[in-house]
Scaffold this active site. Structure first.
Site, PDB file in Angstrom:
ATOM      1  N   ASP A  10     -11.918   6.999   4.549  1.00 34.43           N
ATOM      2  CA  ASP A  10     -10.633   6.834   5.221  1.00 34.43           C
ATOM      3  C   ASP A  10     -10.250   5.359   5.333  1.00 34.43           C
ATOM      4  OD1 ASP A  10      -8.303   7.736   6.421  1.00 34.43           O
ATOM      5  OD2 ASP A  10      -9.154   7.706   8.439  1.00 34.43           O
ATOM      6  N   GLU A  19      -9.416   3.572   2.861  1.00 35.12           N
ATOM      7  CA  GLU A  19      -9.054   3.572   1.436  1.00 35.12           C
ATOM      8  C   GLU A  19      -7.980   2.552   1.082  1.00 35.12           C
ATOM      9  OE1 GLU A  19      -5.590   5.013   3.056  1.00 35.12           O
ATOM     10  OE2 GLU A  19      -7.609   5.614   3.611  1.00 35.12           O
ATOM     11  N   ASP A  75      -2.423  10.709   3.249  1.00 32.53           N
ATOM     12  CA  ASP A  75      -3.796  10.306   3.521  1.00 32.53           C
ATOM     13  C   ASP A  75      -4.479  11.320   4.433  1.00 32.53           C
ATOM     14  OD1 ASP A  75      -6.164   8.947   3.803  1.00 32.53           O
ATOM     15  OD2 ASP A  75      -5.389   7.518   5.272  1.00 32.53           O
ATOM     16  N   LYS A 125      -9.614  13.159   8.378  1.00 28.63           N
ATOM     17  CA  LYS A 125      -9.013  12.847   9.670  1.00 28.63           C
ATOM     18  C   LYS A 125      -8.930  14.099  10.543  1.00 28.63           C
ATOM     19  CE  LYS A 125      -5.859   9.275   7.845  1.00 28.63           C
ATOM     20  NZ  LYS A 125      -6.240   8.135   8.702  1.00 28.63           N
ATOM     21  N   ARG A 163      -7.502  -0.530   1.865  1.00 23.43           N
ATOM     22  CA  ARG A 163      -7.991  -1.848   1.467  1.00 23.43           C
ATOM     23  C   ARG A 163      -8.557  -1.834   0.052  1.00 23.43           C
ATOM     24  NH1 ARG A 163     -11.756  -1.881   6.605  1.00 23.43           N
ATOM     25  NH2 ARG A 163      -9.908  -0.715   7.223  1.00 23.43           N
ATOM     26  N   ASP A 170       1.877   6.713   5.375  1.00 25.61           N
ATOM     27  CA  ASP A 170       0.868   5.775   4.887  1.00 25.61           C
ATOM     28  C   ASP A 170       1.305   5.103   3.585  1.00 25.61           C
ATOM     29  OD1 ASP A 170      -1.474   4.553   5.629  1.00 25.61           O
ATOM     30  OD2 ASP A 170      -2.766   5.857   4.453  1.00 25.61           O
ATOM     31  N   LYS A 188       0.846  -1.202   0.000  1.00 16.46           N
ATOM     32  CA  LYS A 188       0.000   0.000   0.000  1.00 16.46           C
ATOM     33  C   LYS A 188       0.876   1.244   0.000  1.00 16.46           C
ATOM     34  CE  LYS A 188      -2.925   2.676   3.175  1.00 16.46           C
ATOM     35  NZ  LYS A 188      -3.476   2.729   4.541  1.00 16.46           N
TER      36      LYS A 188
END
Length: 506
Positions: free
Chosen positions: A351, A353, A274, A281, A355, A292, A269
């Site tokens: 959030d 995202e 993010d 967030k 996956r 991230d 990933k």
């Protein structure tokens, strides 16, 4: 460049040339391993270094003291290093001791070091070498006086001699160059992960991956937004479309076996920043969301290490790279996305995202490469930090043989992982009323429901998912280890390289 060598005897070394390291055991006051060097023992005995009562505290693990002793017109510089109970030394403690040695040598600007024999096997020496190197990582390229330097001057000029006085561990089987190359691959991953989002966006990450093509047996393909869309990878497209920085799909192939030998696929990933998207967030510590992308950086680090090795295997890395931003073009809660493998996903939180982009990449890896196994790495859930803290990563998958092998290796590398269960009850939590599945499963078992989501995209291929949200960078609660400077840790690279070296999974 850093130079590390292994010698059998102290006799032919100039003990006055640099910093001489003496390991002190809590339970064993005998330093007979130094006795072959009469001159050294004479100096130590004359100054009563070994007999001093105040050294008892120094013998505790990690404690240390610098002594400067005059011998005529020469100065002997000694690092007395506590190793604790020598019988309880494991690989990670030796790695930490190696790091302490390097950091003390750097602090005092002693680029030449001699380490005496307080270790008992080749594997212990390998761990010390890892600590010696990993501890010297610096992320200084955005400081004015360090802008053009990728490695510190001290690192470049650093020279270490490791002395073994027992023929059984003379180091003949230790490939020092390989260890250094793997550590420098960790440096590469740390540099990428530590870099700010205005420097490493999806395109910049792809450009960095492209440089790996100069290495042996490596080929790199970069798919742009239109190509990703044409393939039907709508998870990647949906997450990335809120940003002006277009998504990329990075594919790195290491081919060093027969063309019919199925590869091992690694997926990482890489959300280069993010914000959470529309489900934004909180502002507190949002700066850490540059990390991230750590899963993708780990995978690129593994591929860089492979480029310096000659393992007779095929490995494919797939890194979906996006920036998750809120804008008029962002995907929304309530959207339904048709993924690469045809399954549909109801979005309840933008959030969640990671996956979505992993799912497309996993499904693509399974369909295109029919791999022996597939491993993915992601800073996926805050729930993993709640469950396991910041020193242990979660591992979940569909094949216990594969997971057990990875766990056993992690115990050697010090990159600790812990298996969490994946049962049907968790899959039930992500079923949707309007689509195949939904992208969150509620407050309970968040790490496992995220993995349950991913399980829909790996078919029956042996698969292991690493949730490295707590271990990818140093955070509150992270154990203080000399070989992990503040910032990105490069977690997972050393474990997976050792796994690939030992790979016999069928």
């Amino acid at each position: 460049m850093v130079e590390i060598s292994i010698k059998r005897s102290i006799d032919d070394l100039d003990i006055f040339e640099g910093l001489f390291v003496v390991g002190l055991d809590e339970n064993n006051k005998d330093l007979n391993y130094l006795s072959k060097n009469t001159k050294l023992m004479d100096i130590l005995n004359r100054h009563k270094v070994i007999q001093e009562e105040h050294l008892e505290n120094i013998r505790k693990f990690g404690k240390n003291m610098i002594l400067s002793l005059n011998d005529g017109d020469k100065l002997l510089k000694i690092l007395l290093l506590g190793i604790g109970d020598g019988k309880k030394l494991n690989e990670d403690k030796l790695r930490q001791l190696g790091g302490i040695i390097s950091l003390r040598a750097k602090e005092l600007n002693f680029p030449n070091v001699i380490i005496s024999n307080f270790y008992s096997s080749s594997s212990q020496i390998e761990s010390i070498i890892e600590g010696l190197v990993l501890s010297l990582y610096e992320f200084n390229k955005f400081k004015e006086d360090k802008a053009d330097k990728t490695l510190s001057t001290f690192y470049v000029n650093y020279s270490v001699v490791i002395v073994t006085t027992d023929d059984s561990n003379d180091g003949n089987k230790i490939d020092i160059g390989k260890i250094v190359n793997i550590c420098e691959a960790v440096f590469y991953a740390r540099d990428l992960a530590n870099s700010p989002p205005n420097v490493i966006d999806p395109n910049a990450l792809a450009n960095s991956a492209k440089t790996l093509e100069k290495m042996k047996n490596i080929h790199v393909d970069i798919l742009n937004q239109n190509q990703i869309k044409d393939l039907g990878m709508n998870g990647i497209i949906s997450v990335g479309k809120g940003s002006e920085n277009e998504p990329k799909l990075i594919i790195v192939e290491y081919n060093n076996s027969t063309s019919t030998d199925k590869p091992i696929v690694l997926v990482g990933k890489a959300v280069t920043f993010d914000t959470g998207g529309i489900s934004i967030k909180p502002s507190d510590r949002m700066d850490e969301m540059k990390f991230d992308k750590s899963g993708g950086c780990t995978v690129l680090g593994i591929m860089k290490a492979l480029g310096n090795l000659d393992l007779p295997i095929n490995v494919v890395a797939i890194i979906p790279a996006v920036e998750n931003m809120p804008s008029g073009s962002s995907y929304r809660p309530g959207d339904i996305i048709r993924m690469y493998n045809g399954k549909t996903v109801e979005v309840l939180n933008t959030d969640a995202e990671g996956r979505l982009i992993l799912a497309d990449a996993l499904a693509y890896g399974v369909a295109k490469y029919a791999p022996k196994c597939i491993l993915d790495f992601a800073t996926l859930t805050g729930a993993c930090i709640i469950a396991l803290g910041t020193n242990i990563a979660g591992i979940i998958g569909n094949d216990n043989k594969l997971i057990n092998k990875l766990v056993s290796i992690s115990n050697i590398t010090g990159e600790k992982i812990w298996q969490l269960p994946l049962s049907e009850e968790f899959s039930d939590l992500i079923k949707s009323n309007v689509a195949t599945i939904k992208n969150i499963g509620g407050r309970t078992g968040g790490t496992i429901t995220a993995a349950a989501f991913l399980s829909y995209f790996v078919s029956d291929v042996p698969w292991a998912h690493f949730d490295i949200a707590g271990t990818a960078w140093t955070q509150d609660g992270t154990a203080d280890k000399s070989y992990n400077p503040k910032g990105s840790t490069g977690f997972g690279i050393r474990t997976i390289i050792k796994f690939l070296e030992q790979y016999q999974y069928k």
